[in-house]
Enzyme design. Sequence first.
Site, mmCIF file in Angstrom:
data_model
loop_
_atom_site.group_PDB
_atom_site.id
_atom_site.type_symbol
_atom_site.label_atom_id
_atom_site.label_comp_id
_atom_site.label_asym_id
_atom_site.label_seq_id
_atom_site.Cartn_x
_atom_site.Cartn_y
_atom_site.Cartn_z
ATOM 1 N N ASP A 145 0.860 -1.189 0.000
ATOM 2 C CA ASP A 145 0.000 0.000 0.000
ATOM 3 C C ASP A 145 0.892 1.234 0.000
ATOM 4 O O ASP A 145 1.084 1.894 1.032
ATOM 5 C CB ASP A 145 -0.937 -0.011 1.203
ATOM 6 C CG ASP A 145 -2.022 1.049 1.098
ATOM 7 O OD1 ASP A 145 -2.114 1.707 0.044
ATOM 8 O OD2 ASP A 145 -2.772 1.215 2.069
ATOM 9 N N HIS A 334 3.340 7.049 5.826
ATOM 10 C CA HIS A 334 4.191 6.151 6.618
ATOM 11 C C HIS A 334 4.542 4.858 5.875
ATOM 12 O O HIS A 334 5.036 3.918 6.479
ATOM 13 C CB HIS A 334 3.567 5.840 7.988
ATOM 14 C CG HIS A 334 2.144 5.338 7.947
ATOM 15 N ND1 HIS A 334 1.175 5.828 8.788
ATOM 16 C CD2 HIS A 334 1.538 4.420 7.183
ATOM 17 C CE1 HIS A 334 0.030 5.215 8.545
ATOM 18 N NE2 HIS A 334 0.225 4.345 7.581
ATOM 19 N N ASN A 335 4.290 4.805 4.566
ATOM 20 C CA ASN A 335 4.761 3.716 3.699
ATOM 21 C C ASN A 335 5.375 4.349 2.457
ATOM 22 O O ASN A 335 4.728 4.441 1.416
ATOM 23 C CB ASN A 335 3.594 2.818 3.261
ATOM 24 C CG ASN A 335 3.288 1.701 4.232
ATOM 25 O OD1 ASN A 335 3.589 1.810 5.408
ATOM 26 N ND2 ASN A 335 2.660 0.650 3.753
ATOM 27 N N GLY A 367 -4.109 4.913 17.570
ATOM 28 C CA GLY A 367 -4.207 3.669 18.325
ATOM 29 C C GLY A 367 -5.090 2.702 17.556
ATOM 30 O O GLY A 367 -5.031 2.622 16.331
ATOM 31 N N MET A 369 -9.257 1.048 16.970
ATOM 32 C CA MET A 369 -10.577 1.625 16.744
ATOM 33 C C MET A 369 -11.211 2.184 18.013
ATOM 34 O O MET A 369 -12.169 2.963 17.923
ATOM 35 C CB MET A 369 -11.512 0.576 16.127
ATOM 36 C CG MET A 369 -11.757 -0.623 17.033
ATOM 37 S SD MET A 369 -13.062 -1.737 16.433
ATOM 38 C CE MET A 369 -12.312 -2.467 15.005
ATOM 39 N N HIS A 390 4.188 4.057 13.640
ATOM 40 C CA HIS A 390 3.071 4.558 12.837
ATOM 41 C C HIS A 390 1.727 4.215 13.465
ATOM 42 O O HIS A 390 0.684 4.546 12.919
ATOM 43 C CB HIS A 390 3.140 4.028 11.406
ATOM 44 C CG HIS A 390 2.546 2.664 11.191
ATOM 45 N ND1 HIS A 390 2.891 1.561 11.948
ATOM 46 C CD2 HIS A 390 1.634 2.220 10.286
ATOM 47 C CE1 HIS A 390 2.205 0.507 11.517
ATOM 48 N NE2 HIS A 390 1.437 0.875 10.519
ATOM 49 N N GLY A 391 1.753 3.545 14.606
ATOM 50 C CA GLY A 391 0.525 3.169 15.288
ATOM 51 C C GLY A 391 0.851 2.303 16.476
ATOM 52 O O GLY A 391 1.978 2.327 16.992
ATOM 53 N N ALA A 392 -0.138 1.528 16.913
ATOM 54 C CA ALA A 392 0.080 0.642 18.055
ATOM 55 C C ALA A 392 0.808 -0.629 17.637
ATOM 56 O O ALA A 392 1.618 -1.164 18.387
ATOM 57 C CB ALA A 392 -1.268 0.293 18.697
ATOM 58 N N GLY A 393 0.523 -1.122 16.435
ATOM 59 C CA GLY A 393 1.158 -2.345 15.957
ATOM 60 C C GLY A 393 0.415 -3.584 16.428
ATOM 61 O O GLY A 393 -0.058 -3.647 17.567
#
Length: 467
Positions: A145, A334-335, A367, A369, A390-393
């Site tokens: 993506d 972030h990609n 984070g 949802m 880029h997030g929680a993972g």
Amino acid sequence: MNGKHISKLGFEKKAIKLALEAAHTREDAGVSSAEILQELQAVQADPAAYLRGGVYADLAAELSTQQGVKRAQQAADLRPSALPYRVWGEDLIDPGAHAQMDVAMRLPVSRAGALMPDAHVGYGLPIGGVLATENAVIPYGVGVDIGCSMMLSVLPVHPDELGTDEARALLMKHTRFGAGVAFEKRDRLDHAVLHEDTWKEQPLLKHLHPKATEQIGTSGSGNHFVEFGTLTLHQPDLDLEAGTYLAVLSHSGSRGFGAQVAGHFTALAQKRWPTLDRAAQKLAWLPLDSHEGQAYWQAMNLAGRYALANHDLIHRRLARALNVTPGAQVSNSHNLAWKQRVNGEELIVHRKGATPAEAGRLGLIPGSMADPGYVVRGRGNAQALDSASHGAGRQLGRKAAANTLAKKDVQAYLKDKGITLIGGGIDEAPQAYKRIQDVMARQDDLIDIVAEFRPRVVRMDTGSEDV
């Protein structure tokens, strides 16, 4: 003169046959065996000098090809051990992500790397992996993506002024999710990215332009979302006063366009390095100064702009429906891969699921949802290659989440957090992710928190089993 004489010189396979044919021609011309062997050694030493014609031209061409293959094999050899790299949140990262990063750091083109605290296993480079290479771009180091990104719009509305039912209705009317999904033609909005000349500069891009036009302003499946929530600024920033605001947060990418670009150029990269170690085949690279490398770089950056255009239209629709103009907007990819100076030299920094965090740069780290996301400002940590999570993972893969999490438990969690969910599958449940608070706590030397976003009404694609 026979094949044994020639094989003793070190000729291999097809070259032996061609050398023997040339030798017989020279024998017919009255040249002695000793002289022929000397001539063959000269061709072997410098085949390029014999390519223009003559009895040895075919042999020279074969030797040149063989030498090129050997050089390619040597260029594709992995280092015996991985270059050192820093890891943030070591206790949160599974061994599989470490193993993938180790392979990436053995590539001959790798120069530096880092692993973010949300890291987990991906294809090729782990998600949460940051990799700097010299004159090389890795399609799977960017990801399928391409340009996957975040956008936040802060609206001049108090959160309580938008009820749950109205927020739900707005998201249902003005957003679209899922593979192949698009707005009806009469409802599509235009965007400048669709009119760039870049689409005409490669047959692949020209071919993909109609689909990109059709899907503009929409989101894919998986962890992509659009949500209304409350943004809290504890002190003035973003050209806003401290306080609470209604905000829209979205996570989206380049749709089928980016995925097809990734697949096309990954195939070219793998073809270029046929002897690359099996463990590294998903990390096949294209030299940036090659025709293919330049073509990928152009397509990748177009996909990045297209992904941000999707966000632009999502936010434009919702702001227009509310008859407001955003007071502030923040976005980041972030990609993607960037040209960046690392230790004094220009390298290609791949961030696959990692937020750019140069000193002073604003970014977004969501984070799950049901859990908070954050507006952050980078601190420019050189050891992290100016990056953050880029997030929680994920802590559970999609199948594991679907097989182990109970719908009633997920629904209870959402209810407790006051979340209204539209779509979304068990595989995207909050319990499938690491605690965002744990991830943030392990990167306080990479970013500073500017504001906190709390989701309220969330829309995602329908999952294999909806929550």
